[in-house]
Design an enzyme around this catalytic site. Structure first.
Site, short mmCIF file in Angstrom:
data_model
loop_
_atom_site.label_atom_id
_atom_site.label_comp_id
_atom_site.label_asym_id
_atom_site.label_seq_id
_atom_site.Cartn_x
_atom_site.Cartn_y
_atom_site.Cartn_z
N GLY A 54 21.72 27.60 11.00
CA GLY A 54 21.82 26.57 12.03
C GLY A 54 23.25 26.25 12.42
N ALA A 55 24.10 26.10 11.41
CA ALA A 55 25.49 25.72 11.69
C ALA A 55 26.30 25.80 10.41
CB ALA A 55 25.55 24.30 12.25
N MET A 56 27.63 25.62 10.53
CA MET A 56 28.49 25.76 9.36
C MET A 56 29.60 24.72 9.42
SD MET A 56 29.14 27.29 6.58
CE MET A 56 30.48 26.63 5.60
N GLU A 57 29.82 24.06 8.29
CA GLU A 57 30.69 22.88 8.22
C GLU A 57 32.16 23.19 7.97
OE1 GLU A 57 28.33 23.72 5.90
OE2 GLU A 57 29.02 23.33 3.87
N ASN A 58 32.68 24.35 8.42
CA ASN A 58 34.09 24.69 8.21
C ASN A 58 35.00 23.48 8.50
OD1 ASN A 58 33.14 27.51 8.19
ND2 ASN A 58 32.85 27.08 10.36
N HIS A 86 24.47 16.46 10.09
CA HIS A 86 24.51 17.15 8.79
C HIS A 86 25.88 17.81 8.58
CE1 HIS A 86 22.61 19.58 5.50
NE2 HIS A 86 23.59 20.42 5.83
N GLU A 87 26.32 18.58 9.57
CA GLU A 87 27.60 19.30 9.39
C GLU A 87 28.75 18.30 9.32
OE1 GLU A 87 27.05 22.22 8.55
OE2 GLU A 87 25.03 22.34 9.39
N GLU A 123 24.20 20.42 -0.50
CA GLU A 123 23.14 20.55 0.51
C GLU A 123 22.05 19.49 0.35
OE1 GLU A 123 23.78 21.98 3.01
OE2 GLU A 123 25.22 23.55 2.51
N GLU A 128 30.63 31.21 4.42
CA GLU A 128 29.74 30.81 3.34
C GLU A 128 28.58 31.82 3.27
OE1 GLU A 128 28.22 26.80 3.49
OE2 GLU A 128 27.34 26.99 1.50
N1 HT7 Z 1 26.45 25.22 4.61
C1 HT7 Z 1 25.93 26.04 5.64
C2 HT7 Z 1 25.35 27.28 5.07
C3 HT7 Z 1 25.36 28.46 5.97
C4 HT7 Z 1 25.07 29.75 5.56
C5 HT7 Z 1 24.71 30.27 4.34
C6 HT7 Z 1 24.45 31.65 4.24
C7 HT7 Z 1 24.57 32.47 5.37
C8 HT7 Z 1 24.92 31.93 6.58
C9 HT7 Z 1 25.18 30.57 6.67
N2 HT7 Z 1 25.50 29.81 7.74
C10 HT7 Z 1 25.64 28.51 7.30
C11 HT7 Z 1 24.93 25.37 6.50
C12 HT7 Z 1 24.64 23.97 6.13
O1 HT7 Z 1 23.84 23.72 5.27
O2 HT7 Z 1 25.25 23.07 6.65
ZN ZN Z 2 24.47 21.86 4.75
#
Ligand code: HT7
Ligand code: ZN
Length: 880
Positions: A262-266, A298-299, A321, A122
């Site tokens: 912070g983190a990513m919801e893959n 959140h994730e 978001e 993302e």
């Molecule tokens: N949805 C995620 C967004 C995110 C992101 C965006 C741009 C560059 C790096 C990134 N890492 C994660 C995070 C979230 O809102 O849950």
């Molecule tokens: Zn998010």
């Protein structure tokens, strides 16, 4: 850089039904084979237009269309696109590319964090992995095979369920993962590394067993339990509050050290910044524990609000978001203290989002143009977006809001949709027209709400008149009135709530209520009001506006004690403090002797002496508005006056309240000593009062306090107490104790990157003179590197955002330093460079001399060479 406009949105020409990926990971390169099963989009019209695939930094090795090898004359290739001509409605594209994760410092696409391979797709990172339709409205079923050397990468992960694995010649192995849910490419993930995992399980509301796994580097395996507990609480809460059940057989989280956010919801494979997963009492503060819990939630919540129902295009980012922040903040409120959570969120919003909304990057919750989408993961999209959802919740009430969210998920499951679709579901479920309300999505800027009152004793009526306005923001000079839900109550002279009956109503509908303000100027008249009341306005901060009402200091003190709304009791204290601090700022500017209004001292004394109050609330009330907030509410921010006035107030309070502060400190420290660490509200509350008391007490420079502080630093069994003691020592004049404590701390925790981040931060934030020199010196420390975003945030970010008196040094050296770092980072990691820039973009807030210095640094960045689209957009907009 090119601007992308919402008005230009068009449906994709082609769709990708299936995506089959094979990764071969090596130390000096990686190979990616992609097979895309595609078809013409029936919604896009007739004919077969060229197929334009996104792709950046990819070395094309092979390309086939329906098994036919394509030569150079069959396609065209630019730095960002691969174009070819399909000849049928349905076809298969095969491509092979070489990429270089081992030298990817931007941390976008496939990259290495330490020894581990991981991805961040993302918003537009997938195009750095393979040629693709990298847009969220193209949803596909993914199958992924990963192959790597077995010894170095025993764990191979991707989205969905594991379906096959095996060994290959030469010490390599492979694993195949299949994700049964269609998803956009931004939710793709891959991890390969030498990882350990903690395993648990969750039984869903329909009795399905879900395996839960959190993967970390072996040395962190003892810091995972809190995240696992948080995950299980989140899964339960989403079932109970939103009726949302998890949908795969396995849910995985992986902690990585190098991560831009912070983190990513893959889907099924969340990737986290290790700072948002790892927590144990000895190394993480209460704040860090709460952050881990909130980010895990959140994730996880994104699995529905974001993944099952995703965004049509990136202009709709707040659809997932804003909604998910609202969901995680309600989860935290339900899990701990609702009032304290609201206070924290509002203080954050008002300090940081309001500043963004008043600056050159101001944009609506649903923007209509951007150059670089990574710049739009903003406080406006996230926090203001959440406030917009909270207002819908307030206007509809909890039952209709739930009905609306059920309808939204049911109607749009598996789709990529818009903010309008969300609002439509809320309207259809509730029967409430939200047409005017939608201006919150399209108009930027923070509305002002001026309130005046009129009491008519003979008619026994009390009228409140509201005047709303919204300042111009870039590209939007005129604003139309917003719908502002205003929660309020009226208090009598004893502090009792009055029953509220508006003109035209037959009976009172209780005490507190919500008014819906819709016009530029609007008056509400209450009847049957026997005495002049005191209004409690905008309870719970029911709308993200700047409200003003001419309260006297005595009235604010009354509200601090009597308002039935906990948030507004705190708010009255804040307003009182702001008035008092602004008076001191004026005295400082006029060269007068500073004199603190003793009413503030007495109000805080009353709170400190009342042991029946929630300790967290007392701690919040004792915290004076921060320098950043005082800057935000100033017409022209006077850095020195703000700092000196606030420090003076703290010193005076410390001296006047020494005895009750010491009593509260000692009582709480005694309990802390006798109680094992627990990450729960009552314990957070006790430690927060203890630590704020300590920070005041240390200003007295009394030997008994210094001894207590050193005792707490040395003997605490948890990071909350240890770090708080370290921070006050670092800010104190006790040179010997400060140096000793810093050295002890670094020596003990040198191998723990996250703890060292905290060590960097407390020093970067110290207002003592010489801040910039200290930061320069710390950049030479062996634990520091510009390549790790957490380190950049901990040291340079903390200095520029939290150490205002040092960053804004009159000679401009702080600005020069920040610009130098931005220029270096622009080449290494554009997303981090662009975020680091924010303090310079606020130049309009300051007096002319500082304005000129800050602008000069922005211009120097602009002239420094080839800028990333990320940095270019922020710099050029802030100079415009
Ligand atoms: N949805 C995620 C967004 C995110 C992101 C965006 C741009 C560059 C790096 C990134 N890492 C994660 C995070 C979230 O809102 O849950
Ligand atoms: Zn998010």
């Amino acid at each position: 850089s090119k601007t992308i406009y919402l008005k230009d949105y068009q449906v994709p020409d082609y769709l990708i039904d299936e995506t089959h990926l094979t990764f071969e990971l090596f130390e000096d390169h990686s190979l990616v084979h992609a097979q895309l099963v595609m078809r013409r989009n029936p919604e896009a019209g007739a004919g077969l237009p060229p197929l334009v695939l996104d792709g950046q930094q990819l070395e094309l090795l092979e390309l086939k269309l329906d098994d036919r090898e394509l030569g150079e004359g069959d396609y065209s290739l630019t730095a960002s696109h691969l174009t070819l001509q399909p000849t049928q409605e349905r076809f298969v594209v095969d491509s092979s590319v070489r990429i270089h994760p081992e030298s990817n410092t931007a941390l976008e696409g496939l990259y290495k964090s330490g020894t581990m391979f991981c991805t961040q797709c993302e918003a537009e990172g997938f195009r750095k992995i393979t040629f693709y339709l990298d847009r969220p409205d193209v949803m596909s079923k993914f199958t992924t095979t990963v192959s790597a050397e077995q010894h170095a990468y025993p764990v191979l992960l991707s989205n969905g369920n594991p379906v096959a694995s095996g060994s290959e010649e030469g010490g390599r192995h492979w694993a195949t993962w299949e994700d049964p849910f269609k998803k956009p490419a931004y939710l793709f993930a891959l991890v390969a590394g030498d990882l350990w995992c903690v395993e648990d399980s969750f039984t869903t509301m329909s009795s399905r067993e879900v395996a839960l796994r959190i993967y970390v580097e072996p040395e962190n395996i003892d810091k995972v339990q809190h995240a696992m507990d948080s995950l299980k609480r989140s899964m339960k809460w989403d079932e109970e509050v939103y009726g949302r059940e998890y949908d795969l057989d396995i849910f995985m989280i992986v902690a990585v050290n190098d991560f831009n956010m912070g983190a990513m919801e893959n889907k099924g494979l969340n990737i986290f910044n290790s700072s948002c997963v790892l927590a144990k009492a000895e190394t993480a503060t209460d704040a860090a524990h709460q952050r881990v819990e909130a980010v895990v939630a959140h994730e996880y919540f994104h699995n529905w609000s974001g993944n099952r129902v995703t965004c049509r295009d990136w202009f709709q980012l707040s659809l997932k978001e804003g909604f998910t922040v609202f969901r995680d903040s309600e989860f935290s409120a339900d899990t701990h203290s609702r009032t304290v959570k609201r206070i924290e969120d509002v203080a954050y919003l008002r300090t940081h989002q309001f500043a963004e909304d008043a600056g050159p990057m101001a944009h609506p919750v649903r923007p209509d143009a951007y150059m670089e989408i990574s710049n739009f993961y903003t406080l406006t999209i996230y926090e203001k977006g959440s406030e917009v959802l909270r207002m819908i919740h307030t206007l509809l009430g909890p039952e209709l809001f739930r009905k609306g969210s059920d309808l939204y998920f049911e109607r749009h499951d598996g789709q990529a949709v818009t903010c309008d679709d969300f609002v439509k579901a809320m309207e259809d479920a509730s029967g409430i027209d939200l047409t005017q309300f939608k201006r919150w999505y399209t108009q930027a800027g923070t509305p002002r709400l001026q309130v005046s009152e009129a009491y008519d004793a003979s008619a026994q009526t009390y009228s409140l008149t509201f005047r709303q306005s919204c300042p111009a923001t870039p590209g939007q000079s005129e604003k139309l009135p917003f719908v502002i839900p205003l929660a309020l109550g009226l208090l009598d002279a004893q502090g009792n709530e009055l029953p509220l009956r508006l003109q035209g109503e037959a009976t009172a509908s209780g005490t507190g209520r919500v008014l819906s303000i819709t016009e530029a100027e609007q008056t509400f008249t209450f009847e049957g009001i026997a005495e002049q009341p005191l209004p409690s306005l905008l309870r719970g901060f029911s709308a993200p506006v700047k409200l003003s009402f001419p309260y006297s200091r005595d009235q604010l003190m009354f509200l601090m004690q009597h308002d039935s709304d906990g948030f507004n009791r705190w708010e009255a204290g804040q307003q009182l403090s702001v008035q008092v601090l602004q008076e001191l700022i004026g005295q400082y500017q006029r060269g007068e002797e500073l004199a603190l209004d003793q009413r503030l001292v007495e109000a805080l004394r009353t709170l400190l002496l009342d042991e029946s109050l929630d300790q967290a609330m007392v701690a919040e009330m004792l915290s004076l508005p921060g320098e950043a907030y005082l800057t935000e509410i100033s017409e022209v921010a006077d850095v020195e006056a703000i700092h000196e006035a606030r420090e003076f107030a703290r010193l005076q309070l410390a001296a006047a309240l020494y005895t009750p502060l010491l009593a509260r400190y000692q009582a709480n420290r005694d309990v802390s000593r006798a109680t094992p660490y627990v990450a729960e509200a009552a314990h957070f509350a006790r430690r927060s009062l203890q630590n704020i008391a300590l920070s005041y007490l240390m200003l007295s420079q009394q030997a008994e306090v210094l001894a207590a502080c050193v005792e707490q630093f040395e003997n605490a069994d948890n990071m909350t107490e240890r770090l708080a003691a370290l921070a006050v020592l670092v800010n104190s004049p006790f040179e010997a104790e400060r140096s000793k404590a810093l050295a002890m701390f670094a020596d003990f925790f040198k191998d723990d990157a996250l703890v060292m981040d905290q060590w960097f931060s407390v020093q970067a934030g110290s207002p003592l003179p010489g801040g910039l020199e200290r930061v320069h010196a710390l950049m030479q420390h062996e634990a520091f590197t510009l390549k790790n975003p957490n380190k950049v945030r901990a040291l340079i970010g903390a200095f520029a955002n939290q150490n205002l008196i040092n960053f804004h040094q009159a000679d401009g050296s702080g600005y020069r330093f920040l610009a130098d770092q931005v220029i270096t980072l622009n080449a290494l990691n554009p997303q981090i460079a662009s975020r680091l820039l924010a303090p310079l973009t606020r130049w309009r807030k300051y007096a002319p001399a500082r304005q000129a210095q800050m602008k000069a640094e922005l211009e120097r960045i602009l002239a420094s060479g080839e800028l990333s689209s990320d940095v270019y957009e922020v710099v050029s907009k802030s100079l415009a």
